[in-house]
Design a protein around this motif. Structure first.
Motif, short mmCIF file in Angstrom:
data_model
loop_
_atom_site.label_atom_id
_atom_site.label_comp_id
_atom_site.label_asym_id
_atom_site.label_seq_id
_atom_site.Cartn_x
_atom_site.Cartn_y
_atom_site.Cartn_z
N SER B 2 0.80 -1.22 0.00
CA SER B 2 0.00 0.00 0.00
C SER B 2 0.84 1.28 0.00
N SER B 4 3.41 1.69 -2.01
CA SER B 4 3.89 1.93 -3.37
C SER B 4 2.78 2.03 -4.39
N SER B 5 1.56 1.64 -4.02
CA SER B 5 0.44 1.90 -4.94
C SER B 5 -0.86 1.93 -4.15
N TYR B 6 -1.83 2.65 -4.71
CA TYR B 6 -3.10 2.79 -4.01
C TYR B 6 -3.95 1.55 -4.15
N LYS B 7 -4.69 1.21 -3.12
CA LYS B 7 -5.68 0.14 -3.20
C LYS B 7 -6.96 0.65 -2.57
N ILE C 194 2.66 8.61 -6.60
CA ILE C 194 3.11 7.23 -6.77
C ILE C 194 2.99 6.89 -8.25
N ARG C 195 3.95 6.15 -8.75
CA ARG C 195 3.87 5.72 -10.16
C ARG C 195 2.52 5.06 -10.41
N SER C 197 -0.38 6.42 -10.65
CA SER C 197 -1.58 7.08 -10.13
C SER C 197 -2.06 8.19 -11.05
N ASP C 364 -6.30 10.32 -7.99
CA ASP C 364 -5.58 9.90 -6.78
C ASP C 364 -4.95 11.08 -6.04
N ARG C 389 -7.31 10.43 -0.27
CA ARG C 389 -6.30 10.94 -1.20
C ARG C 389 -5.93 12.38 -0.83
#
Lengths: 455, 301, 455, 301
Positions: B2, B4-7, C194-195, C197, C364, C389
């Motif tokens: 979480s 390093s990327s959105y969930k 973040i990459r 997004s 995001d 966000r």
């Protein structure tokens, strides 16, 4: 600062003298009195050791007494415990209080046994499991910290504006509208307080500015304190050692009475006196909640001032204060009634002088620092000031000054208008450990300054 | 993953941020079967699983919001093992070090890992952080955290005293960050670790004497564009407030009957009119100093 | 930063490469081109000397050419001439330029005669009547000052967000809303880029944030640039060396078209294209006055961008640029019409993707930094962002953010709300001459930051 | 005497302040028979004599206000012979030095005399300033100014290099102010000049290294309460301003006829609604550093 030479003479500080006690960065204002017990932070002591000493003397607190120090030591300066990176290099230290073999109850026992603070600190160092592994800086810091806690040194100081301000700012900044020392000093400078001039002040923040200006004027000229909504604050006066002349140059006048200024001035004295008495008795004496300032004066305990004596200082220092206070509740004697009449008469004369200054539009400066909306106060008071004079308005927030600024700009009544704030920063200057102090004040308030012009 | 990327929803094993108030932000590793104790009462982790990030969670005696972790929230919630770097300095560091996807960056020391998370975020998905910590306990805790946060692919943490033993890296890094008591003794090793085409360096020091020595060493070792700066965060407290209007006594410019005047005074003296405004007053107690940040460039060497 | 390796390969910088030239604290963005003459401050030179060099190379400007430097020198750092108190100790110096025996016209003659800058500085020192009486520090300062004037050294740098920002801030701060580097870096950090997004941005300040975020995303995810009142700004993109993928991840959508978002998305492509063309052609391309940035790109001279190519960079670097520009005014050839059609088609596909992100409420992060009142923009855009966000709103003044804050607080749509400003200070760190830089920026703007929550 | 007390009208020989704008403030010695040249045209001094201070003076092509001098206005109008101290530092210095009526204060060096005027004001009418300047030309100009301003009774200016030759004063001063390149070399002499009951000292230094050495020397010589601080003035620019409101396209949530939609767009796109506010924006270009002020107390010695 002091005009009476006896307190600085060879005999030193005597009973009844107002002093400020400094303990590290803690300040307390007291009147020296035999056997009077004072509390500062966690320590208690009586003031007997001060009598006969010179201002500036350092004393050690031992067993609730003030005792002379063998050799003068550099005051313990509060040192920043966190900032130096070197602190992080204490590689294998785990953060804990478990490193000290001497426990809190043992320290207490040592103190009870009369072991001196210096000795206790030495023992704490001996029994620290981590002291030897600390970096040199950390060791020094450790010692300072322990000394601050266990070796209590105070210094006896002469009250000055700087020290009184410092005391208020440290102990109850809300009471002085969060005004910071840089802002305070700017106000005093900008108001151009020349001896003999008439300074108009609206000050609902403990009268700190009133006291400072009186001190600057040195008994010449006049401070005309304008009273908004019957809130007459001059708390700060008692913390000074102001001369009789300075206190005499303090005048006050109700803002809501400005409408009848001319008629009041022309009225005969008898009328005026009774009138005065009425308006005085209806005054709310302290607008704010009682100030939590460290003082052991009983009179300030109830947080209010009384108008009956302009010279609070001298009254307070009477040893019979408590007795007198008790007597106040009784029916007044003929002597007391006569004294009251004298005071009223004097007030009436002073009142006429204040009215005259205002009627002549003869103020030489105007300072506004209050909890009231400044715009109407400013615009009203501008009627009573000479042209080419400085005006300073203080506000904790910028918005009220913006309102002032726009109104003033529109009126064309001033030049050199500025809204400013000052940025203030203290530094820790120590070998290899110099840096700005880690905690700072985010705001010291805002100022609107300008110069009046001819209409 | 979480960090390093959105969930969208909370899963077992996630690290989430619990927001109670601006001054009460904590973090929680979600573990099915466990129970969270808050000052508002207990909440079962199981009840949080499947919940959407950003949701309001009701406790027996209050509520909190459960938020997706970001480097900034982590900094506010991180367990302090040392004095930490805050977002104001962190954002300046990542910006000035010119980190981007694929960058290789070195950090010494790891401390509480507050900066590490931001450094990793800046170099994802293909970059790497080499971070060094000489304090055993902090090293172990940080290593565990990187694992918990699913960041192990992009970070190597080493337990070493770099002041004595150096980074032992040869021309792999685009940037180096130093938070050490004597950064100047590490600059040779940092230079060796920087790529041959050059890179950026940053040193954080609380005291000006350290800064002087660091700048002198940087210049001596051929670093260019040496710049020392400081940035501080000033927060504002927004509130609707008011000031009473004082009575000005403007009514009676001309003489009036005595009685009428007294009456007028009394009524005016209790005037309750007020000037209302919304203000953003600066917060009084602010952090006055964290440290000086020194940045420099090394060009192809 | 650069994804194409050829410019850093053994062959070095080639024609067509975008570089930033640094001369002391002056920056200029140029595309390397043979015989192209550039002016920086008071000096002119052609770029031929750069071709084949590595990034980071220092070159000397001699006789309008860039020539290699014998030994690498420490860059001339601008030094504070006034601050050091030692300067005041030059006891018997009277302030005057008369102390130099060599006059301005003689310097010019020497330059014409091909005498190098270094030699001129040596001669100036020799012929200064006061140099020997100056303190050591003053001598050093004198030399630095003269060197800055006569020895012109530039460095060739690879464009990075840091350098592009620095260039804008130094040359045209008004164009970027007076946003300072600390504020800028705070925005980028807080937005948690973040990459992969989707970052929603409203940016009417040259698109500097758009460019920086695209660079951070590295060709993954999407920047959805929301266009207020048809003001589409992406000036900054051209100063970067962004990869094709990065440029492809740049989307845009008109804010005033949000009302018809769903119907537009469901409409068939042909309709959409014609529609697009209309709306595109009606866009005002640059809201502000032309930016006075030091660039020698002719295209930027008129201060506007064109939409027709997403990849401004590659177009610009064509040697035939001027010619092409002239041709634009003529009637288009069938090939050109076909190319236009291709561009429109591509734009239509991208448009659908942007619409999809918005329809799915799948942003995001949201960054707002514009000349428009932020409150309505913020409240509108909150409909399109995921919960949990970050949102950042920049404003040059605090008042609009106060308005935003109150509205937002009332709506309950965010937590962790803060209004902040950062205080930024640079230091001169030199032996015995360390102090904060004498001039500083009084404000870098204000930020409102918060985190979205589920409705 | 206009610096030491207020007077209502301008007289021949007065020094007055001419206020054109906040950035254009000058001073004028009124001399009957002379003519002032301004950018708004010429004004005869004779026409100014008798005019009330604070008046608006019309010139052929504009106007200015003629103001009574104060230390603060003088600082804004003073002819710069050196870098000067400004009011923000000056007010802190006079405050922290605890100057009051009758104080004796020492200043080195005099410089442009900007601080000197404020020091004299603070000790009037019975106090005294001893000020030292080693630069011959500056010394002469300052001496002339004190005379012009009617301050000679309260000031003694000496042409001397105090770093080498000291103050040569014995226990007369309540306060000492140092603005010297190596203040530490003067502290012994300052101590000797301070009264036996003690006093306050201030040293102004632009560079931190000087501050370190000064603080170390002060501590070594027995000074107490050593405090170093810095204060900066931040000015605000007040203006009524506005931001346009962007069109949000909220009108057409449901499908509408194509033509109507295009029309609507066009009209919305030119919406000129605006959000208006009064702002006090900080001025961008500010003085970022003047110097560090170090204060200390000497107790009875």
């Amino acid at each position: 600062m002091l005009s009476d030479p006896q307190t600085t003479s060879k005999t030193g500080i005597q009973e009844g003298t107002r002093v400020i006690l400094q303990k590290s960065e803690d300040y307390k204002s007291v009147i020296v009195k035999k056997d009077n017990v004072i509390r500062m932070g966690k320590v208690r002591f009586n003031l007997n050791g001060i009598i006969g000493k010179e201002f500036g003397t350092q004393l050690l607190i031992e067993d609730e007494k003030l005792v002379p120090i063998d050799k003068p030591t550099q005051d313990v300066q509060p040192m920043d415990v966190q900032a130096c990176s070197s602190d992080r290099s204490n590689k294998d230290l785990t953060e804990s209080d478990e490193n000290q073999r001497i426990k809190q109850d043992e320290i207490l026992k040592m103190k009870e046994a009369g072991i001196s603070g210096e000795e206790i600190v030495d023992k704490l160092i001996e029994n620290s499991q981590t002291f030897q592994n600390k970096t040199e800086f950390s060791q020094e810091k450790y010692i300072k910290k322990k000394k601050e806690k266990h070796v209590a040194v105070i210094r006896v100081l002469k009250p000055t504006t700087r020290l009184v301000f410092e005391m208020f700012y440290r102990n109850s900044p809300a009471d002085i509208g969060y005004m910071r020392v840089d802002t305070f000093s700017q106000i005093l400078a900008f108001a151009n307080i020349i001896r003999g001039s008439h300074i108009g002040i609206i000050d609902t923040y403990k009268g700190l500015l009133v006291a400072a200006v009186l001190d600057q004027l040195g008994g010449t000229g006049a401070v005309v304190q304008m009273i908004p909504d019957n809130i007459f604050l001059k708390d700060c006066l008692k913390y000074y050692d102001l001369s009789e002349e300075s206190l005499e140059s303090h005048y006050h006048y109700g803002i809501e009475q400005l409408g009848t200024l001319e008629s009041d001035y022309n009225k005969d004295d008898t009328m005026d006196q009774s009138n005065m008495a009425t308006s005085t008795s209806s005054m709310k004496m302290d607008y704010e909640t009682p100030c939590n300032l460290p003082t052991d004066d009983n009179q300030s305990a109830n947080g209010t001032d009384t108008l009956k004596s302009e010279s609070v200082e001298s009254t307070e220092s009477q040893p019979s204060k408590r007795k007198r206070k008790r007597e106040e509740k009784k029916i007044k004697t003929p002597e007391e009634l006569e004294a009251d009449r004298q005071v009223r008469l004097k007030n009436s004369v002073k009142r006429k002088k204040a009215q005259k200054i205002l009627l002549d539009k003869n103020l030489d400066a105007l300072i506004i620092s209050s909890k009231f909306h400044p715009t109407p106060l400013l615009m009203r008071m501008l009627e009573f000031i000479n042209p080419s004079r400085p005006v300073v308005v203080y506000s904790q927030h910028i918005e009220p000054l913006l309102d002032c600024y726009m109104k003033l700009k529109g009126s064309g009544k001033g030049v050199n208008l500025h809204i400013t704030e000052t940025w203030y920063r203290e530094y820790q200057v120590l070998p290899q450990r110099t840096h700005p102090v880690v905690r700072m004040s985010g705001t010291g308030g805002y100022l609107l300054t300008f110069t009046t012009i001819t209409p | 993953m979480s960090f390093s990327s959105y969930k969208p929803n909370i899963e077992n094993g996630d690290v989430a941020i619990l927001y109670f108030s601006p001054l009460n932000i904590t973090q929680l590793k979600i573990r099915h079967g466990q129970t969270l104790q808050t000052s508002y009462g207990a909440v079962k982790h199981a009840d949080l699983i499947g919940v959407k990030y950003g949701s309001k969670v009701n406790c027996p005696k209050g509520f909190f919001h459960i938020l997706h972790p970001t480097s900034e929230l982590w900094t506010q919630a991180v367990p302090h093992r040392t004095q930490i770097l805050y977002s104001t300095d962190i954002s300046m560091i990542t910006f000035q070090l010119e980190l981007t996807a694929g960058s290789v960056v070195i950090e010494a020391g790891t401390g509480s890992g507050s900066l590490s998370h931001a450094l990793i975020r800046s170099v994802l998905p293909t970059g790497h952080l080499y971070t060094f910590e000489f304090h055993k306990e902090r090293y172990e805790k940080a290593a565990k955290e990187f694992e918990d946060h699913g960041l192990t692919e992009n970070v190597t943490i080493t337990h070493r005293d770099v002041l004595n033993d150096g980074f032992q890296l040869e021309h792999v890094a685009d940037a180096v960050f130093l938070d050490l008591p004597s950064p100047w003794s590490c600059i040779d090793s940092a230079k060796q670790a920087l790529k041959l085409k050059g890179g950026r360096i940053c040193s954080f020091s609380p005291c000006i004497e350290q800064v002087s020595q660091t700048c002198a060493t940087l210049a001596e070792k051929g670093f260019q564009d040496i710049k020392t700066l400081e940035c501080l965060l000033r927060k504002f407290h927004v509130k609707h407030t008011g000031m009473p209007k004082a009575c000005l006594g403007e009514l009676t410019e001309v003489e009036k009957a005595h009685q009428a005047k007294v009456e007028a005074r009394k009524s005016q003296a209790t005037s309750q009119e007020s000037y209302e405004y919304v203000t953003a007053g600066p917060v009084h107690d602010m952090q006055g100093h964290t440290g000086f940040l020194t940045f420099a460039s090394l060009y192809s060497h």
